[in-house]
Design a protein around this motif. Structure first.
Motif, short mmCIF file in Angstrom:
data_model
loop_
_atom_site.label_atom_id
_atom_site.label_comp_id
_atom_site.label_asym_id
_atom_site.label_seq_id
_atom_site.Cartn_x
_atom_site.Cartn_y
_atom_site.Cartn_z
N ALA A 187 -21.93 -10.77 -6.70
CA ALA A 187 -22.31 -9.45 -6.17
C ALA A 187 -23.78 -9.17 -6.42
CB ALA A 187 -21.45 -8.37 -6.81
N ALA A 188 -24.30 -9.57 -7.59
CA ALA A 188 -25.70 -9.33 -7.90
C ALA A 188 -26.61 -10.11 -6.97
CB ALA A 188 -25.98 -9.70 -9.36
N VAL A 189 -26.25 -11.36 -6.68
CA VAL A 189 -27.06 -12.17 -5.76
C VAL A 189 -27.02 -11.56 -4.35
CG1 VAL A 189 -27.33 -14.43 -4.68
CG2 VAL A 189 -26.79 -14.27 -7.11
N ALA A 190 -25.84 -11.08 -3.94
CA ALA A 190 -25.74 -10.42 -2.63
C ALA A 190 -26.65 -9.20 -2.57
CB ALA A 190 -24.29 -10.00 -2.38
N LEU A 191 -26.69 -8.43 -3.65
CA LEU A 191 -27.56 -7.26 -3.71
C LEU A 191 -29.03 -7.67 -3.63
CD1 LEU A 191 -28.15 -4.27 -4.18
CD2 LEU A 191 -27.84 -4.65 -6.64
N ILE A 192 -29.40 -8.72 -4.36
CA ILE A 192 -30.79 -9.19 -4.34
C ILE A 192 -31.18 -9.64 -2.93
CG2 ILE A 192 -32.32 -11.04 -5.16
CD1 ILE A 192 -30.75 -10.90 -7.85
N VAL A 193 -30.28 -10.37 -2.28
CA VAL A 193 -30.56 -10.83 -0.90
C VAL A 193 -30.77 -9.64 0.02
CG1 VAL A 193 -29.51 -11.94 1.12
CG2 VAL A 193 -29.36 -13.04 -1.13
N SER A 194 -29.94 -8.61 -0.11
CA SER A 194 -30.05 -7.45 0.77
C SER A 194 -31.33 -6.65 0.52
CB SER A 194 -28.82 -6.54 0.61
OG SER A 194 -28.79 -5.95 -0.67
N VAL A 195 -31.86 -6.73 -0.70
CA VAL A 195 -33.12 -6.04 -1.02
C VAL A 195 -34.32 -6.86 -0.56
CG1 VAL A 195 -34.60 -5.25 -2.91
CG2 VAL A 195 -32.15 -4.73 -2.95
N VAL A 196 -34.33 -8.15 -0.88
CA VAL A 196 -35.46 -9.01 -0.54
C VAL A 196 -35.66 -9.12 0.97
CG1 VAL A 196 -36.32 -11.39 -0.65
CG2 VAL A 196 -35.30 -10.33 -2.69
N PHE A 197 -34.55 -9.17 1.70
CA PHE A 197 -34.64 -9.35 3.16
C PHE A 197 -34.32 -8.07 3.91
CE2 PHE A 197 -33.69 -13.55 1.37
CZ PHE A 197 -34.73 -14.30 1.92
N MET B 24 -27.57 -14.42 10.18
CA MET B 24 -27.65 -15.23 8.97
C MET B 24 -27.41 -14.37 7.73
SD MET B 24 -28.09 -18.16 7.54
CE MET B 24 -28.83 -19.25 8.77
N LEU B 25 -27.99 -13.18 7.71
CA LEU B 25 -27.77 -12.28 6.58
C LEU B 25 -26.30 -11.85 6.49
CD1 LEU B 25 -30.96 -10.02 6.69
CD2 LEU B 25 -30.24 -11.50 4.80
N ALA B 26 -25.69 -11.58 7.63
CA ALA B 26 -24.27 -11.22 7.63
C ALA B 26 -23.42 -12.37 7.09
CB ALA B 26 -23.81 -10.84 9.04
N THR B 27 -23.77 -13.60 7.47
CA THR B 27 -23.02 -14.77 7.01
C THR B 27 -23.21 -14.98 5.51
OG1 THR B 27 -23.28 -15.79 9.19
CG2 THR B 27 -22.68 -17.24 7.37
N VAL B 28 -24.45 -14.87 5.04
CA VAL B 28 -24.75 -15.10 3.62
C VAL B 28 -24.17 -13.99 2.75
CG1 VAL B 28 -26.60 -15.25 1.91
CG2 VAL B 28 -26.79 -16.49 4.08
N THR B 29 -24.35 -12.73 3.14
CA THR B 29 -23.81 -11.64 2.33
C THR B 29 -22.29 -11.64 2.34
OG1 THR B 29 -24.09 -10.11 4.20
CG2 THR B 29 -25.82 -10.14 2.52
N GLY B 30 -21.70 -12.03 3.48
CA GLY B 30 -20.24 -12.16 3.53
C GLY B 30 -19.75 -13.26 2.59
N PHE B 31 -20.46 -14.38 2.57
CA PHE B 31 -20.15 -15.47 1.64
C PHE B 31 -20.15 -14.97 0.20
CE2 PHE B 31 -22.23 -18.39 -1.35
CZ PHE B 31 -21.35 -19.47 -1.37
N LEU B 32 -21.20 -14.23 -0.17
CA LEU B 32 -21.34 -13.76 -1.56
C LEU B 32 -20.35 -12.65 -1.89
CD1 LEU B 32 -25.24 -13.77 -1.58
CD2 LEU B 32 -23.77 -15.28 -2.94
N LEU B 33 -20.14 -11.74 -0.96
CA LEU B 33 -19.23 -10.62 -1.21
C LEU B 33 -17.79 -11.10 -1.36
CD1 LEU B 33 -18.83 -7.55 -1.45
CD2 LEU B 33 -18.65 -7.46 1.04
N ALA C 3 -21.68 -4.26 -7.30
CA ALA C 3 -22.26 -5.02 -8.41
C ALA C 3 -22.09 -4.29 -9.74
CB ALA C 3 -23.74 -5.28 -8.13
N VAL C 4 -22.33 -2.99 -9.75
CA VAL C 4 -22.19 -2.22 -10.99
C VAL C 4 -20.74 -2.20 -11.46
CG1 VAL C 4 -22.37 0.09 -12.02
CG2 VAL C 4 -24.23 -0.79 -10.58
N GLY C 5 -19.81 -1.95 -10.53
CA GLY C 5 -18.40 -1.93 -10.89
C GLY C 5 -17.93 -3.26 -11.46
N LEU C 6 -18.35 -4.38 -10.84
CA LEU C 6 -17.93 -5.69 -11.32
C LEU C 6 -18.59 -6.04 -12.65
CD1 LEU C 6 -17.78 -7.79 -8.01
CD2 LEU C 6 -15.93 -6.67 -9.25
N ALA C 7 -19.82 -5.61 -12.85
CA ALA C 7 -20.49 -5.86 -14.14
C ALA C 7 -19.74 -5.16 -15.27
CB ALA C 7 -21.94 -5.39 -14.08
N LEU C 8 -19.21 -3.98 -15.01
CA LEU C 8 -18.50 -3.22 -16.04
C LEU C 8 -17.16 -3.87 -16.41
CD1 LEU C 8 -19.17 0.43 -14.80
CD2 LEU C 8 -20.15 -0.70 -16.81
N THR C 9 -16.60 -4.68 -15.53
CA THR C 9 -15.31 -5.30 -15.84
C THR C 9 -15.40 -6.21 -17.07
OG1 THR C 9 -15.75 -7.18 -14.36
CG2 THR C 9 -14.55 -5.30 -13.43
#
Length: 404
Positions: free
Chosen positions: A370-380, A214-223, A281-287
């Protein structure tokens, strides 16, 4: 992983052949959307109609991925791949030659093309654990995630040149030809015939409920949603796809290629996904700070460095968390998540561009994904398997052995 390490990996019998064959067979994935878009727009004079056909194709792919992947455990890889490939090729030939069709006809053919997309990716990643020893599997996933960037660097350029300079019918015929050639190469590879996927004893869809899958599916969706939003933003920034747009998107993919190759031997602990997504996430935020071509190129190069390494973690945790009979379906669900993410990322980016009257809206969408993907990977994080010191091979299937 050093270059010599990859050379050693590619010396393993069958590895180089399967990687090359599956990349060739999947090359049309980088051409199909543009080929359909350009052809239907040329035939109907409407980008809206072309978008509708593309949406039908994407929905078909998203629906069929887990289904056709699971079929390989029931009927075997070669029969399923041959059937889906044949139907997919015929649908592209129909799109190319049936110029008299109404819009509904194009939509139906687009849907069929999506539904019949051969599950090459699921098949290849199911075969990998049977080709290499346990210590080489994680680097192999990293190599695979890196080399697939070649598809997204080269394929759009090739199909755009053919469709605009030769003709949109010829563009669709090129997609069909590569499907036949690459698909046949993969299907006829000895490794595809040798690997048999046991029939799964669990119900359809049960595997996606496992936390790592499920995490692979969700993070893949977000990434992938973030990547799709970037693509929309770059095209809008540089006047609907000038030379600068192609170069900036190529730099984004080159960053991913380099990052993936460099991270092949880096151990994957529970925090591996979070660390790699932080780079993205950091790279995309800088764009969002500037739309200057050099600034966007530099920030997207930096963000890209985390893309393939994050995908490698996604592949590894999926493989390591399921039984071998479930691997194909698990990768099918992960692929569906990525397809839905691509559609969502593009749609949200387009909406924000319109509402903000600026391409910056697309980069905001990408950064948020990307930020939501990062949050998901930290929380879970506790649900990410610790692969340090262990291999990413799927668990063996076991069955009750009757005693005499």
């Amino acid at each position: 992983m050093a270059g010599s390490g990859y050379k050693e990996l590619l010396r393993v019998p069958g590895v180089g052949r399967i990687i090359a064959a599956q990349l060739t067979a999947r090359f049309p994935n980088g051409m199909a959307s543009l080929a359909i878009l350009l052809h239907v727009q040329h035939a109907t004079g409407s980008y809206g109609a072309a978008g509708l056909v593309l949406a039908a194709s994407s929905i078909g792919q998203a629906v069929s991925g887990p289904v056709t992947s699971r079929w390989m455990g029931r009927w075997g890889m070669r029969p399923v791949l041959t059937l889906t490939l044949s139907i997919c090729v015929l649908s592209f030939l129909g799109l190319a030659f049936f110029s008299f069709l109404p819009l509904a006809g194009y939509v139906v053919l687009g849907l069929i093309a999506g539904l019949s997309t051969p599950p090459i990716q699921s098949a290849a990643r199911t075969i990998y654990p049977k080709l290499v020893n346990s210590s080489q599997l994680t680097p192999l996933f990293s190599l695979d995630a890196s080399l697939q960037e070649i598809i997204w660097i080269v394929a759009p350029v090739v199909i755009t040149i053919v469709s605009t300079q030769v003709g949109t019918v010829q563009g669709l015929l090129l997609v069909a030809a590569v499907l036949v050639g690459g698909g046949a190469w993969f299907i006829l590879s000895p490794e595809v015939g040798r690997v048999r996927i046991p029939r799964s004893r669990r119900g359809f869809g049960a595997v996606v409920l496992k936390p790592p899958v499920m995490l692979a599916t969700v993070t893949g969706f977000l990434l992938i949603g973030a990547c799709a939003a970037v693509e929309v933003g770059v095209v809008k920034t540089f006047d609907h796809g000038g030379l600068e747009a192609g170069l900036v998107l190529a730099v984004f993919s080159v960053g991913s290629l380099v990052g993936g190759l460099a991270s092949g031997r880096v151990p994957m602990g529970p925090w591996a996904m979070a660390r790699r997504l932080t780079i993205v996430a950091v790279g995309l935020a800088l764009t969002m700070l500037s739309l200057n071509v050099f600034w966007l190129g530099g920030t997207l190069l930096a963000a890209g460095i985390g893309i393939a390494p994050a995908l490698a973690v996604l592949f590894a945790i999926t493989s390591a968390s399921v039984k071998f009979s479930e691997t194909a379906e698990a990768f099918g669900w992960a692929g569906t998540g990525q397809l839905i993410g691509a559609a969502a990322g593009s749609a949200i980016a387009g909406f924000l561009i319109d509402s903000m009257h600026s391409p910056t809206g697309a980069y905001l969408a990408a950064a948020c994904f990307a930020a939501v993907a990062l949050i998901v990977s930290v929380v879970f994080v506790r649900h990410f398997p610790d692969l340090r010191g262990r291999d990413a091979a799927p668990m063996p299937d076991t069955e009750v052995v009757p005693l005499p």
